[in-house]
Design a protein around this motif. Structure first.
Motif, PDB file in Angstrom:
ATOM      1  N   LEU A   1       0.839  -1.210   0.000  1.00 31.53           N
ATOM      2  CA  LEU A   1       0.000   0.000   0.000  1.00 31.53           C
ATOM      3  C   LEU A   1       0.865   1.246   0.000  1.00 31.53           C
ATOM      4  N   TYR A   2       1.930   1.232   0.787  1.00 28.45           N
ATOM      5  CA  TYR A   2       2.830   2.393   0.868  1.00 28.45           C
ATOM      6  C   TYR A   2       3.477   2.678  -0.488  1.00 28.45           C
ATOM      7  N   LYS A   3       3.908   1.616  -1.180  1.00 30.39           N
ATOM      8  CA  LYS A   3       4.548   1.789  -2.489  1.00 30.39           C
ATOM      9  C   LYS A   3       3.579   2.334  -3.526  1.00 30.39           C
ATOM     10  N   ASN A   4       2.281   2.129  -3.313  1.00 33.36           N
ATOM     11  CA  ASN A   4       1.268   2.633  -4.244  1.00 33.36           C
ATOM     12  C   ASN A   4       0.614   3.922  -3.743  1.00 33.36           C
ATOM     13  N   ASN A   5       1.331   4.582  -2.852  1.00 36.05           N
ATOM     14  CA  ASN A   5       0.892   5.897  -2.342  1.00 36.05           C
ATOM     15  C   ASN A   5      -0.482   5.849  -1.666  1.00 36.05           C
ATOM     16  N   ILE A   6      -0.725   4.758  -0.987  1.00 30.96           N
ATOM     17  CA  ILE A   6      -1.977   4.614  -0.236  1.00 30.96           C
ATOM     18  C   ILE A   6      -1.646   4.751   1.247  1.00 30.96           C
ATOM     19  N   PHE A   7      -2.066   5.864   1.834  1.00 28.59           N
ATOM     20  CA  PHE A   7      -1.746   6.152   3.232  1.00 28.59           C
ATOM     21  C   PHE A   7      -3.050   6.239   4.022  1.00 28.59           C
ATOM     22  N   ILE A   8      -3.296   5.226   4.806  1.00 28.14           N
ATOM     23  CA  ILE A   8      -4.536   5.143   5.578  1.00 28.14           C
ATOM     24  C   ILE A   8      -4.204   5.341   7.054  1.00 28.14           C
ATOM     25  N   PRO A   9      -4.696   6.414   7.672  1.00 27.33           N
ATOM     26  CA  PRO A   9      -4.393   6.648   9.094  1.00 27.33           C
ATOM     27  C   PRO A   9      -4.956   5.541   9.975  1.00 27.33           C
ATOM     28  N   THR A  10      -4.220   5.178  11.003  1.00 27.86           N
ATOM     29  CA  THR A  10      -4.645   4.142  11.945  1.00 27.86           C
ATOM     30  C   THR A  10      -4.952   4.772  13.300  1.00 27.86           C
ATOM     31  N   PRO A  11      -5.780   4.097  14.131  1.00 31.33           N
ATOM     32  CA  PRO A  11      -6.180   4.682  15.419  1.00 31.33           C
ATOM     33  C   PRO A  11      -4.996   4.948  16.341  1.00 31.33           C
ATOM     34  N   THR A  12      -3.922   4.161  16.209  1.00 31.76           N
ATOM     35  CA  THR A  12      -2.748   4.323  17.056  1.00 31.76           C
ATOM     36  C   THR A  12      -1.522   3.816  16.312  1.00 31.76           C
ATOM     37  N   SER A  13      -0.375   4.335  16.677  1.00 30.42           N
ATOM     38  CA  SER A  13       0.866   3.891  16.046  1.00 30.42           C
ATOM     39  C   SER A  13       1.362   2.585  16.659  1.00 30.42           C
ATOM     40  N   LYS A  14       0.786   2.205  17.796  1.00 32.28           N
ATOM     41  CA  LYS A  14       1.174   0.971  18.468  1.00 32.28           C
ATOM     42  C   LYS A  14       0.474  -0.227  17.823  1.00 32.28           C
ATOM     43  N   PRO A  15       1.016  -1.434  18.029  1.00 34.00           N
ATOM     44  CA  PRO A  15       0.334  -2.633  17.523  1.00 34.00           C
ATOM     45  C   PRO A  15      -1.046  -2.765  18.160  1.00 34.00           C
ATOM     46  N   PRO A  16      -2.022  -3.300  17.438  1.00 30.57           N
ATOM     47  CA  PRO A  16      -3.386  -3.418  17.987  1.00 30.57           C
ATOM     48  C   PRO A  16      -3.431  -4.395  19.164  1.00 30.57           C
ATOM     49  N   LEU A  17      -4.349  -4.168  20.092  1.00 30.42           N
ATOM     50  CA  LEU A  17      -4.502  -5.056  21.245  1.00 30.42           C
ATOM     51  C   LEU A  17      -4.978  -6.439  20.823  1.00 30.42           C
ATOM     52  N   PHE A  18      -5.799  -6.468  19.767  1.00 29.10           N
ATOM     53  CA  PHE A  18      -6.371  -7.738  19.309  1.00 29.10           C
ATOM     54  C   PHE A  18      -6.213  -7.840  17.799  1.00 29.10           C
ATOM     55  N   ASP A  19      -6.242  -9.082  17.309  1.00 25.89           N
ATOM     56  CA  ASP A  19      -6.247  -9.321  15.870  1.00 25.89           C
ATOM     57  C   ASP A  19      -7.701  -9.288  15.405  1.00 25.89           C
ATOM     58  N   TYR A  20      -8.219  -8.084  15.183  1.00 28.00           N
ATOM     59  CA  TYR A  20      -9.644  -7.891  14.942  1.00 28.00           C
ATOM     60  C   TYR A  20     -10.151  -8.706  13.748  1.00 28.00           C
ATOM     61  N   ALA A  21      -9.356  -8.791  12.706  1.00 24.61           N
ATOM     62  CA  ALA A  21      -9.798  -9.504  11.498  1.00 24.61           C
ATOM     63  C   ALA A  21     -10.089 -10.975  11.778  1.00 24.61           C
ATOM     64  N   SER A  22      -9.380 -11.567  12.738  1.00 25.52           N
ATOM     65  CA  SER A  22      -9.557 -12.991  13.013  1.00 25.52           C
ATOM     66  C   SER A  22     -10.895 -13.277  13.683  1.00 25.52           C
ATOM     67  N   PHE A  23     -11.547 -12.254  14.245  1.00 27.36           N
ATOM     68  CA  PHE A  23     -12.838 -12.456  14.903  1.00 27.36           C
ATOM     69  C   PHE A  23     -13.978 -12.597  13.894  1.00 27.36           C
ATOM     70  N   CYS A  24     -13.792 -12.091  12.680  1.00 27.28           N
ATOM     71  CA  CYS A  24     -14.861 -12.144  11.676  1.00 27.28           C
ATOM     72  C   CYS A  24     -15.084 -13.588  11.237  1.00 27.28           C
ATOM     73  N   LYS A  25     -16.334 -13.999  11.204  1.00 27.97           N
ATOM     74  CA  LYS A  25     -16.652 -15.392  10.921  1.00 27.97           C
ATOM     75  C   LYS A  25     -17.073 -15.637   9.471  1.00 27.97           C
ATOM     76  N   GLY A  26     -17.350 -14.600   8.750  1.00 29.26           N
ATOM     77  CA  GLY A  26     -17.735 -14.743   7.350  1.00 29.26           C
ATOM     78  C   GLY A  26     -16.897 -13.819   6.488  1.00 29.26           C
ATOM     79  N   LEU A  27     -16.960 -14.023   5.194  1.00 32.55           N
ATOM     80  CA  LEU A  27     -16.224 -13.180   4.253  1.00 32.55           C
ATOM     81  C   LEU A  27     -17.207 -12.558   3.270  1.00 32.55           C
ATOM     82  N   PRO A  28     -17.716 -11.348   3.566  1.00 30.38           N
ATOM     83  CA  PRO A  28     -18.679 -10.687   2.671  1.00 30.38           C
ATOM     84  C   PRO A  28     -17.951  -9.755   1.696  1.00 30.38           C
TER      85      PRO A  28
END
Length: 478
Positions: A81-108
């Protein structure tokens, strides 16, 4: 000495709060275990924040979801994403407390396309790249994917057919049990799926004009235990070309839903599915629809328990013959068209009903009384009230006096402003309290926002809350 509930018990408790977001959010602050369980439930279906009418995601919420999910991307994806000039701000510069994506049970797929489309102010090509990286992330993090949604519903600028199929290379699709899809999705997707996915139990296809590929037919044919099938042909689609593939599942299919504006589509193939437990039909234009249903009127489905016919009904005589053959086994029956003839027939031929929705006109009070007297296992009923329908007061009086012992759920949808007086409502609750059966009544108001329902009256709500607090009733609006 404090006692910590086991994690599986907490999971079970919190699952019952999944529709109460405020309470779940408060659980985040108790301790780390409660926080993790609550986060898991909140993120299980994180996509469910659409505007109700157009199913479009809310931009501010979409932006926050995207920025949080970016923190879960692999370093390789972040670098791309960085190489393609895609800069998406994140809530914090620290690593996330949880792996949020792993909680999703379906793929819509369609939801992912929408939230990225409305949540990011970048070019379309850049959005396509983000979609691909998100799908790659989810397919790698969801250990065993059970639900996949891949509609081409034109609700975003991102075309699902532009997705690279290499994104699915890490997905474990062997245990995929439920697929929602459009027939005009790139055939390559169906080909790849048919190679590994043979255990679908539920298949929902939105049929588009002239878009039935051989790859889709092969995917349907390759399933081993298909139980639930939904075919929607609202945009000029046609299920005729896939009937040969469908007939292969005549022994396993238990639930069938057909929805179309094209009433020339065949219905006779339904007779092949003798193990059906549920049939749902939604059509328009009675004349052509009736000709198709004519071939089904004498067919017996020995295991049929649920019959739903929304919008227009076939000719009453066809439905009557159908109920003569199948009504005794029915436990649920739903008719969305006004037909006094059918109401009396239901009372005669469907004695074992537990749930019913039929439309009663204002001159059918005796028919309703007969329905209650004949269907002694009835537990739930839904009514339209007002205008040319029965009034709320009439319904409450009949329910209190004639509903069977096991009856517990009353659903009311107003089709004109409510005229129910507080004294009539309280009389009903008193009569219900004094019934032989001590089961609490679930009173459910189904909102039609064109009209005021009974809870708009403050005195009615005071009475409802009084009997709710005393355990006589349960009350909610939908």
């Amino acid at each position: 000495m404090s006692c910590q509930l086991p994690t599986d018990c907490l999971n079970e408790i919190f699952e019952h709060l999944k529709n109460d977001k405020l309470t779940l959010h408060s659980c985040l602050l108790v301790n780390r275990l409660w926080c993790k369980i609550s986060i898991g439930i909140l993120w299980k279906n994180i996509w469910n924040f659409r505007y109700s009418i157009y199913y479009v995601h809310q931009p501010k919420v979409a932006s926050k979801v995207v920025s949080t999910l970016v923190t879960c991307l692999s370093e390789e994806s972040k670098e791309l994403l960085y190489k393609n000039n895609i800069f998406i701000p994140t809530p914090t510069s620290k690593p996330p407390l949880f792996d949020y994506a792993s909680f999703c049970k379906g793929l819509p797929i369609d939801d992912i396309c929408q939230i990225i489309d409305v949540g990011l102010l970048i070019s379309l090509n850049q959005k396509n790249l983000v979609v691909n990286e998100f799908i790659k992330m989810f397919t790698n993090k969801i250990f065993s994917l059970n639900i996949l949604t891949y509609y081409n519903n034109n609700l975003s600028n991102i075309n699902p057919n532009d997705i690279s199929y290499t994104c699915f290379s890490g997905a474990n699709l062997v245990n995929l049990s439920r697929l929602y899809c459009s027939s005009d999705i790139n055939p390559e997707f169906y080909y790849q799926l048919s190679q590994t996915c043979h255990n679908l139990q539920s298949l929902y296809i939105n049929l588009k004009p002239k878009s039935i590929s051989n790859e889709l037919k092969e995917l349907i044919s390759s399933q081993k235990n298909l139980k639930d099938l939904s075919l929607s042909a609202l945009d000029g689609g046609d299920w005729t070309d896939i009937l040969t593939s469908l007939i292969k599942h005549s022994n396993t299919l238990k639930k069938l839903y057909l929805n179309s504006f094209n009433n020339k589509l065949p219905l006779s193939f339904i007779a092949s599915f003798q193990n059906l437990q549920e049939i749902n039909l939604s059509f328009l234009f009675k004349e052509v629809y009736s000709k198709n249903f004519e071939k089904l009127q004498y067919v017996t489905f020995p295991k049929l328990q649920i019959l739903s016919i929304y919008n227009d009904c076939p000719k009453p005589e066809y439905v009557i013959n159908f109920l003569k053959n199948n009504g005794k086994n029915l436990q649920e029956c739903y008719f969305g068209e006004d037909s006094s003839v059918l109401n009396s027939i239901i009372a005669e031929f469907c004695p074992n009903l537990k749930k019913v929705f039929v439309i009663f006109n204002d001159d059918e009070l005796n028919t309703l009384r007969t329905l209650f007297n004949n269907c002694r296992y009835l537990e739930s009923i839904k009514f339209y009230c007002g205008k040319s329908f029965l009034s709320e007061k009439e319904i409450l009086e009949i329910v209190a006096e004639h509903s069977p012992e096991n009856f517990y759920e009353l659903k009311i949808c107003n089709k004109s402003d409510s005229s129910l007086l507080p004294e009539d409502l309280e009389t009903f609750f008193i009569n219900w309290k004094n019934r032989t059966s001590k089961k609490s009544l679930s009173l459910i108001i189904i909102k039609d926002y064109n009209y005021n329902s009974l809870e708009i009256n403050e005195e009615n709500m005071k009475i409802i809350n009084h009997y709710k607090n005393s355990g006589v009733i349960k009350f909610k609006t939908e």
